[in-house]
Design a protein around this motif. Structure first.
Motif, PDB file in Angstrom:
ATOM      1  N   LEU A 170      90.472 -44.508 -12.722  1.00  0.00           N
ATOM      2  CA  LEU A 170      91.764 -44.428 -12.054  1.00  0.00           C
ATOM      3  C   LEU A 170      91.823 -43.722 -10.886  1.00  0.00           C
ATOM      4  N   GLY A 171      90.955 -42.927 -10.714  1.00  0.00           N
ATOM      5  CA  GLY A 171      91.117 -41.457  -9.784  1.00  0.00           C
ATOM      6  C   GLY A 171      90.642 -41.972  -8.386  1.00  0.00           C
ATOM      7  N   THR A 172      89.770 -42.912  -8.115  1.00  0.00           N
ATOM      8  CA  THR A 172      89.175 -43.295  -6.625  1.00  0.00           C
ATOM      9  C   THR A 172      89.176 -44.593  -6.321  1.00  0.00           C
ATOM     10  N   ILE A 173      88.910 -44.856  -5.349  1.00  0.00           N
ATOM     11  CA  ILE A 173      88.556 -46.094  -4.734  1.00  0.00           C
ATOM     12  C   ILE A 173      87.141 -46.378  -4.485  1.00  0.00           C
TER      13      ILE A 173
ATOM     14  N   ALA B 174      85.377 -42.773  -3.944  1.00  0.00           N
ATOM     15  CA  ALA B 174      86.254 -42.037  -2.727  1.00  0.00           C
ATOM     16  C   ALA B 174      87.638 -42.105  -2.829  1.00  0.00           C
ATOM     17  N   PHE B 175      88.302 -41.105  -2.086  1.00  0.00           N
ATOM     18  CA  PHE B 175      89.607 -41.284  -1.822  1.00  0.00           C
ATOM     19  C   PHE B 175      90.446 -40.922  -3.030  1.00  0.00           C
ATOM     20  N   PHE B 176      90.039 -39.685  -3.680  1.00  0.00           N
ATOM     21  CA  PHE B 176      90.723 -39.344  -4.999  1.00  0.00           C
ATOM     22  C   PHE B 176      92.199 -39.222  -4.671  1.00  0.00           C
ATOM     23  N   SER B 177      93.272 -39.692  -5.727  1.00  0.00           N
ATOM     24  CA  SER B 177      94.635 -39.672  -5.533  1.00  0.00           C
ATOM     25  C   SER B 177      95.258 -38.540  -6.275  1.00  0.00           C
ATOM     26  N   GLY B 178      95.747 -37.715  -5.533  1.00  0.00           N
ATOM     27  CA  GLY B 178      96.638 -36.614  -5.953  1.00  0.00           C
ATOM     28  C   GLY B 178      95.740 -35.341  -6.120  1.00  0.00           C
ATOM     29  N   GLY B 179      96.345 -34.179  -6.790  1.00  0.00           N
ATOM     30  CA  GLY B 179      95.692 -32.992  -6.972  1.00  0.00           C
ATOM     31  C   GLY B 179      96.584 -31.737  -7.163  1.00  0.00           C
ATOM     32  N   PHE B 180      95.965 -30.626  -6.951  1.00  0.00           N
ATOM     33  CA  PHE B 180      96.855 -29.356  -6.687  1.00  0.00           C
ATOM     34  C   PHE B 180      97.261 -29.237  -5.286  1.00  0.00           C
ATOM     35  N   LEU B 181      98.206 -29.522  -4.807  1.00  0.00           N
ATOM     36  CA  LEU B 181      98.763 -29.541  -3.480  1.00  0.00           C
ATOM     37  C   LEU B 181      99.458 -28.120  -3.014  1.00  0.00           C
ATOM     38  N   ASN B 182      99.178 -27.520  -1.992  1.00  0.00           N
ATOM     39  CA  ASN B 182      99.785 -26.519  -1.385  1.00  0.00           C
ATOM     40  C   ASN B 182     101.078 -26.947  -0.617  1.00  0.00           C
ATOM     41  N   ASN B 183     101.858 -25.739  -0.329  1.00  0.00           N
ATOM     42  CA  ASN B 183     103.009 -26.206   0.031  1.00  0.00           C
ATOM     43  C   ASN B 183     103.994 -26.978  -0.163  1.00  0.00           C
ATOM     44  N   THR B 184     104.290 -27.056  -1.471  1.00  0.00           N
ATOM     45  CA  THR B 184     104.679 -27.986  -2.116  1.00  0.00           C
ATOM     46  C   THR B 184     106.456 -27.463  -2.738  1.00  0.00           C
ATOM     47  N   ILE B 185     107.400 -28.381  -2.552  1.00  0.00           N
ATOM     48  CA  ILE B 185     108.512 -27.963  -3.016  1.00  0.00           C
ATOM     49  C   ILE B 185     108.833 -29.222  -4.173  1.00  0.00           C
ATOM     50  N   ARG B 186     109.228 -28.871  -5.322  1.00  0.00           N
ATOM     51  CA  ARG B 186     109.410 -29.760  -6.435  1.00  0.00           C
ATOM     52  C   ARG B 186     110.734 -29.619  -7.121  1.00  0.00           C
ATOM     53  N   TYR B 187     111.149 -30.638  -7.615  1.00  0.00           N
ATOM     54  CA  TYR B 187     112.442 -30.821  -8.181  1.00  0.00           C
ATOM     55  C   TYR B 187     112.139 -31.413  -9.767  1.00  0.00           C
TER      56      TYR B 187
ATOM     57  N   ALA C 265      89.639 -36.105   5.113  1.00  0.00           N
ATOM     58  CA  ALA C 265      88.951 -36.514   4.104  1.00  0.00           C
ATOM     59  C   ALA C 265      89.428 -36.307   2.655  1.00  0.00           C
ATOM     60  N   LEU C 266      90.072 -37.427   2.011  1.00  0.00           N
ATOM     61  CA  LEU C 266      90.746 -37.052   0.782  1.00  0.00           C
ATOM     62  C   LEU C 266      89.744 -36.722  -0.246  1.00  0.00           C
ATOM     63  N   PRO C 267      90.134 -35.922  -1.217  1.00  0.00           N
ATOM     64  CA  PRO C 267      91.784 -35.351  -1.593  1.00  0.00           C
ATOM     65  C   PRO C 267      92.123 -34.039  -0.861  1.00  0.00           C
ATOM     66  N   GLY C 268      91.264 -33.738   0.059  1.00  0.00           N
ATOM     67  CA  GLY C 268      91.696 -32.400   0.725  1.00  0.00           C
ATOM     68  C   GLY C 268      93.169 -32.389   1.522  1.00  0.00           C
ATOM     69  N   GLN C 269      93.400 -31.331   1.986  1.00  0.00           N
ATOM     70  CA  GLN C 269      94.737 -31.116   2.738  1.00  0.00           C
ATOM     71  C   GLN C 269      94.451 -30.786   4.243  1.00  0.00           C
ATOM     72  N   THR C 270      93.775 -31.657   4.835  1.00  0.00           N
ATOM     73  CA  THR C 270      93.507 -31.508   6.310  1.00  0.00           C
ATOM     74  C   THR C 270      94.088 -32.512   7.124  1.00  0.00           C
ATOM     75  N   VAL C 271      94.497 -32.437   8.424  1.00  0.00           N
ATOM     76  CA  VAL C 271      94.833 -33.298   9.251  1.00  0.00           C
ATOM     77  C   VAL C 271      93.542 -34.512   9.632  1.00  0.00           C
ATOM     78  N   GLY C 272      94.307 -35.920   9.743  1.00  0.00           N
ATOM     79  CA  GLY C 272      93.394 -36.733   9.740  1.00  0.00           C
ATOM     80  C   GLY C 272      93.934 -38.125   9.967  1.00  0.00           C
ATOM     81  N   PRO C 273      93.257 -39.192   9.933  1.00  0.00           N
ATOM     82  CA  PRO C 273      93.672 -40.610  10.353  1.00  0.00           C
ATOM     83  C   PRO C 273      94.064 -41.114   9.033  1.00  0.00           C
ATOM     84  N   LEU C 274      94.013 -40.546   7.849  1.00  0.00           N
ATOM     85  CA  LEU C 274      94.136 -41.622   6.613  1.00  0.00           C
ATOM     86  C   LEU C 274      95.463 -41.533   6.011  1.00  0.00           C
ATOM     87  N   ASP C 275      95.787 -42.574   5.655  1.00  0.00           N
ATOM     88  CA  ASP C 275      97.306 -42.681   5.093  1.00  0.00           C
ATOM     89  C   ASP C 275      96.905 -43.463   3.630  1.00  0.00           C
ATOM     90  N   GLN C 276      97.578 -42.796   2.571  1.00  0.00           N
ATOM     91  CA  GLN C 276      97.332 -43.227   1.076  1.00  0.00           C
ATOM     92  C   GLN C 276      98.606 -43.493   0.403  1.00  0.00           C
TER      93      GLN C 276
END
Length: 365
Positions: free
Chosen positions: A142-145, A148-161, A215-226
């Motif tokens: 379930l995790g990758t394509i 590659a391109f792992f979906s989700g993770g522990f993400l920085n700078n998150t506001i959650r309700y 490059a997913l699953p990181g938190q860097t700027v790039g051209p990928l939309d998931q």
């Protein structure tokens, strides 16, 4: 963003001081590890194998709460991974501070989990929080394509309700700033997760949209939309656990215009009697599609089976067998890596069969 970080840090320090003063802090976690034998066969590579002591989701946390009256609470959580095989302090997990009300829900700021494992509330705790190894759960497929391109993770700078439970309905929603800046305003993540529980029956929908990623699953700027979507259904009582999880993961390179996606599903089952739990998960990933055309023979199938014995409320033993079979162009791996050391299998391992035998122990504290 520096101002945001400083504000959050000051808020967290203030919350920590207040809670400590009232002796309302919990130190807890889990220590989980075992001995495994893992082998890779059938690929064009060297077909490696190894026997080793392996760490499996060992972590510790500080959890603090203060009663503000009227059903309201201030709280925080600090959580770190560590390796019992090496003694190394690994990556941080959840770090957040928040305010909660029993009638209005909870609002949290910090580094928090998004999408990847929330479906386990339905049924599939097998592999991560049970005594079984990480490799023995549905995230294998379930995790990758295609590795590659792992979906989700522990993400920085998150506001959650997190919404309160009303008539069986609850859920959460979050917004992650990722590496957003004045020059990269598209770099962000949205997440929504409505859930429903009615006695032993459970259901959940999970949707994540990430924009302008590297490059997913990181938190860097790039051209990928998931975009990732998951549906989970489950039945859980004192004896039986049965579930169905279906997942769609799609990634588009906005520079080249190339889009990849795949469908996958998993069926976890468990049976409890006395101190014993017998459980298994079958999972299958369909062939990846590139711009709508199937990449032939790029799917995979996996099966994990475990026997777990509960020694006490805090200590459990486990024996597991896991096998993951790739088709000729399939590159899936055990979700936390195997002998290749990462989420993605080497090109030489396409078409390989990965097998693990595991015996381990988990202790909660």
């Amino acid at each position: 963003m520096k101002t945001t970080f400083i504000t959050m840090a000051v808020g967290l320090m203030a919350a920590s001081t207040t809670v400590l003063a009232q002796s309302n802090v919990t130190l807890g976690g889990q220590i989980k590890g075992g001995l495994d034998r893992i082998s890779v066969n059938g690929g064009s590579g060297a077909n490696p194998s190894a026997t080793r002591v392996t760490n499996n989701t060992s972590f510790w946390y500080l959890d603090g709460r203060e009663d503000l009256g009227g059903g309201a609470q201030a709280y925080y959580r600090l959580e770190w991974d560590f390796g019992i095989d090496t003694g190394a302090l690994a990556a941080g997990r959840n770090f957040f501070v928040g305010l909660g009300n029993k009638d209005l829900g909870r609002l949290q700021l910090g580094r928090q989990s998004v999408y990847f494992s929330h479906h386990w509330f339905v049924i599939d705790s097998h592999g991560s929080f049970d005594a079984a190894p990480n490799a023995a759960n549905s995230l294998n497929v379930l995790g990758t394509i295609n590795g590659a391109f792992f979906s989700g993770g522990f993400l920085n700078n998150t506001i959650r309700y997190e919404a309160p439970t009303i008539g069986g309905f609850s859920g959460m929603a979050s917004y992650t700033f990722d590496a957003e800046s004045a020059d990269n305003k598209r770099n962000k993540t949205w997440y929504v997760n409505p859930m429903y529980t009615n006695g032993p029956f459970r259901a959940g929908y999970f949707h994540m949209a990430r924009r302008a990623q590297g490059a997913l699953p990181g938190q860097t700027v790039g051209p990928l939309d998931q975009n990732a979507d998951r549906i989970a259904l489950g039945y859980l009582d004192q004896t039986w656990r049965v579930g169905l999880i279906a997942d769609r993961n799609k990634v588009t390179d906005t520079t080249s215009g190339v889009s990849q996606h795949r469908l996958a599903f998993a069926i976890p089952v468990g049976y409890t009697f006395g101190q014993h739990l017998v459980s298994a998960t079958y999972g299958q990933a369909q062939s990846t599609k590139v711009n709508g055309a199937a990449l032939q023979n790029s799917g995979a199938r996996m099966l994990s089976a475990s026997y777990q014995y509960t020694l006490s409320k805090r200590t459990q033993l486990d024996v597991s067998v896991i096998e993951l079979r790739n088709q000729g162009s399939g590159r899936y791996n055990l979700w936390n890596g195997s002998l290749t050391g990462g989420l993605q299998m080497a090109v030489a391992d396409a078409g390989a069969r990965t097998r693990m035998l595991y015996a381990g122990i988990k202790h909660n504290f």
